[in-house]
Motif scaffolding. Structure first.
Motif, PDB file in Angstrom:
ATOM      1  N   GLY A 209       0.760  -1.248   0.000  1.00 21.96           N
ATOM      2  CA  GLY A 209       0.000   0.000   0.000  1.00 21.96           C
ATOM      3  C   GLY A 209       0.790   1.298   0.000  1.00 21.96           C
ATOM      4  N   ALA A 210       2.117   1.258   0.185  1.00 19.29           N
ATOM      5  CA  ALA A 210       2.894   2.509   0.116  1.00 19.29           C
ATOM      6  C   ALA A 210       2.970   2.904  -1.355  1.00 19.29           C
ATOM      7  N   GLN A 211       2.227   3.935  -1.727  1.00 15.08           N
ATOM      8  CA  GLN A 211       2.027   4.152  -3.158  1.00 15.08           C
ATOM      9  C   GLN A 211       3.241   4.770  -3.854  1.00 15.08           C
ATOM     10  N   VAL A 212       4.267   5.119  -3.104  1.00 13.61           N
ATOM     11  CA  VAL A 212       5.339   5.935  -3.668  1.00 13.61           C
ATOM     12  C   VAL A 212       6.007   5.312  -4.900  1.00 13.61           C
ATOM     13  N   LEU A 213       6.090   3.988  -4.981  1.00 11.65           N
ATOM     14  CA  LEU A 213       6.611   3.352  -6.202  1.00 11.65           C
ATOM     15  C   LEU A 213       5.702   2.197  -6.628  1.00 11.65           C
ATOM     16  N   GLN A 214       5.677   1.924  -7.922  1.00 12.04           N
ATOM     17  CA  GLN A 214       4.868   0.798  -8.418  1.00 12.04           C
ATOM     18  C   GLN A 214       5.602  -0.525  -8.115  1.00 12.04           C
ATOM     19  N   PRO A 215       4.936  -1.480  -7.481  1.00  9.62           N
ATOM     20  CA  PRO A 215       5.633  -2.741  -7.128  1.00  9.62           C
ATOM     21  C   PRO A 215       6.346  -3.390  -8.317  1.00  9.62           C
ATOM     22  N   ARG A 216       5.704  -3.413  -9.456  1.00 11.21           N
ATOM     23  CA  ARG A 216       6.335  -4.088 -10.600  1.00 11.21           C
ATOM     24  C   ARG A 216       7.645  -3.448 -11.011  1.00 11.21           C
ATOM     25  N   SER A 217       7.751  -2.144 -10.810  1.00 16.19           N
ATOM     26  CA  SER A 217       8.998  -1.473 -11.200  1.00 16.19           C
ATOM     27  C   SER A 217      10.137  -1.914 -10.280  1.00 16.19           C
ATOM     28  N   ILE A 218       9.794  -2.231  -9.031  1.00  7.49           N
ATOM     29  CA  ILE A 218      10.839  -2.655  -8.081  1.00  7.49           C
ATOM     30  C   ILE A 218      11.264  -4.086  -8.388  1.00  7.49           C
ATOM     31  N   GLU A 219      10.282  -4.897  -8.750  1.00  6.57           N
ATOM     32  CA  GLU A 219      10.586  -6.274  -9.167  1.00  6.57           C
ATOM     33  C   GLU A 219      11.580  -6.253 -10.331  1.00  6.57           C
ATOM     34  N   PHE A 220      11.293  -5.387 -11.280  1.00  8.51           N
ATOM     35  CA  PHE A 220      12.149  -5.270 -12.465  1.00  8.51           C
ATOM     36  C   PHE A 220      13.545  -4.786 -12.074  1.00  8.51           C
ATOM     37  N   ALA A 221      13.578  -3.769 -11.214  1.00  8.07           N
ATOM     38  CA  ALA A 221      14.865  -3.209 -10.780  1.00  8.07           C
ATOM     39  C   ALA A 221      15.689  -4.255 -10.037  1.00  8.07           C
ATOM     40  N   MET A 222      14.998  -5.064  -9.227  1.00 13.27           N
ATOM     41  CA  MET A 222      15.689  -6.103  -8.450  1.00 13.27           C
ATOM     42  C   MET A 222      16.282  -7.150  -9.387  1.00 13.27           C
ATOM     43  N   LYS A 223      15.493  -7.524 -10.390  1.00 15.16           N
ATOM     44  CA  LYS A 223      15.942  -8.572 -11.318  1.00 15.16           C
ATOM     45  C   LYS A 223      17.212  -8.139 -12.047  1.00 15.16           C
ATOM     46  N   PHE A 224      17.283  -6.872 -12.413  1.00 18.14           N
ATOM     47  CA  PHE A 224      18.421  -6.419 -13.211  1.00 18.14           C
ATOM     48  C   PHE A 224      19.376  -5.526 -12.419  1.00 18.14           C
TER      49      PHE A 224
END
Ligand code: ADP
Ligand code: ASP
Ligand code: MG
Length: 410
Positions: A209-224
């Motif tokens: 629920g912390a809206q500051v970043l989109q979860p999927r963008s963090i998943e992507f950032a973590m992967k790469f």
């Protein structure tokens, strides 16, 4: 010679009106004049996306998703063109592009598309000409050239994906707060800015629920392994760095508190207590494309039990219909629901190695007379469902209990 590329994303509030667009233009130009190749990703002005969705809903309750994407992707096209003009006014060369123009190719899942490829050739060409490149966030095209969008908050994903393909040195998320805080600063006045946080924790906070970043963008950032810097568009202070877990992070038991008010609870009463029933219920719900979050099954004393679960509030109508069908098939009782719930969660890598964390969280709620309706835990998070009216109190109580406020020493 290796180039120094920076991707800067500016969110909706940062480009809400002309003077804010001019502010962004000044920041971008400063980075350019500091010797960097700058790629900017912008969101739509202010509440444009919400307003466009509302407009569609005045025509139909069930807009075709392809057409919805055609509509809501326009917001970002406006902001990127205006920003280019504002930069021109400051005497720098800039060029704006839609997602399609810079080769952001996605799958066909309209309104929540996944990026499958980015052809960065055009961006690189423009950077070589010493231009500032501005890309409309949140959008791409499928292989048939239909415009798609990447889910709400999707400009974050555009920025991370571009940072990855361009091998950028940094991916900055410029927003209306100084970084990621220990709780939403709109709810908790003494919330503290977090200097460094792991991808895992940020992903959980965002998903919860912390809206500051989109979860999927963090998943992507973590992967790469794309490092992210969340910071304010309105100051020059260092914000929050999101990166791989480092040992010191384990010392912090709870990094933050988040709240989600977008779920609803459904209960199927008097479910026969025998093998295979839960499988039947949740198979049928999944078949309808409904995502279930928390599940609680009460202990059975009489051979029948109540099964409660939460779904996105937007899926409630559909879920009740499915649940009624299942109930009559399996010989269960009535269906009840509750829209007035809030899910309050704590997140922290240190939970892996500390005990008593859940007890502290529940005590904080108990001390404030807040009843817990459901609980779920995983390695680095604990969530409790409470009455929506007490949601903000719950966040404040838990935040205080774990000493997350400004006065904390570490
Ligand atoms: P943008 O328009 O830049 O994408 P958003 O409005 O999507 O920005 O996200 C920023 C908002 O997220 C902040 O104004 C803040 O109120 C809210 N928020 C919720 N939880 C947090 C948190 N833990 N840390 C920082 N901001 C948070
Ligand atoms: N404008 C889109 C939204 O409001 C995308 C974004 O802001 O990231 O969701
Ligand atoms: Mg956002």
């Amino acid at each position: 010679m290796a180039r120094d590329i920076i991707v800067q994303k500016y969110g909706g509030t940062s480009v809400a009106d002309v003077s804010r667009i001019q502010n962004v233009a000044r920041r971008v130009v400063k980075a350019r004049r500091g010797g960097k190749d700058v790629v900017v990703v912008v969101s739509a002005l202010g509440d444009t996306t919400d307003n466009l969705i509302e407009l569609a809903l005045t025509i139909t309750n069930d807009p075709a998703e392809r057409e919805l994407d055609m509509l809501i992707s326009t917001g970002e096209q406006v902001s990127c063109a205006l920003l280019a003009m504002a930069i021109h006014e400051l005497g720098e060369d800039a060029i704006s592009f839609t997602g399609a123009q810079v080769g952001i190719i996605t799958d066909n899942a309209f309104t929540r598309a996944r990026i499958i490829d980015i052809n960065a050739r055009r961006i690189e060409e423009e950077l070589r000409k010493k231009r500032i490149v501005i890309v409309a966030g949140f959008q791409g095209v499928n292989v048939n050239q239909d415009i798609t969008t990447l889910g709400r908050g999707g400009s974050n994903l555009t920025a991370v994906a571009l940072a990855k393909v361009l091998k950028a040195r940094a991916c900055e998320m410029n927003t209306d707060v100084e970084g990621v805080f220990t709780a939403d600063p709109r709810i908790v006045k003494d919330a503290r800015k977090i200097d460094k946080i792991s991808y895992e924790e940020m992903f959980e906070l965002a998903s919860l629920g912390a809206q500051v970043l989109q979860p999927r963008s963090i998943e992507f950032a973590m992967k790469f392994a794309v490092p992210i810097h969340v910071r304010s568009s309105f100051s020059n202070r260092q914000g929050t760095i999101i990166s791989r877990e480092v040992r010191a992070m384990e010392d912090i038991v709870v990094s933050g508190v988040a709240m989600n008010k977008d779920e609803a609870k459904v209960t199927i009463c008097d479910v026969p207590d025998k093998p295979g029933i839960a499988a039947k219920i949740f198979r049928e719900i999944a078949r309808q494309g409904i995502n279930v979050d928390m599940i609680v099954q009460n202990v059975s004393r009489t051979g029948a039990t109540d099964v409660s679960f939460t779904v996105l509030a937007g899926d409630l109508g559909k879920t009740i219909k499915v649940a009624k069908g299942i109930s009559s098939k399996i010989g269960a009782g009535e269906i009840t629901f509750d829209k007035d719930i809030a899910k309050v969660s704590i997140v922290g890598i240190g939970m892996k190695s500390h005990s008593g964390v859940a007890a502290n969280m529940f005590e904080a709620l108990a001390d404030n007379g807040i009843n817990i309706e459901m609980i779920s835990t995983s390695e680095i998070k604990i969530s409790a469902v409470v009455d929506k009216k007490r949601g903000q109190d719950a966040v404040r109580a838990i935040h205080a209990k774990f000493g997350l406020g400004k006065k904390r020493k570490s």
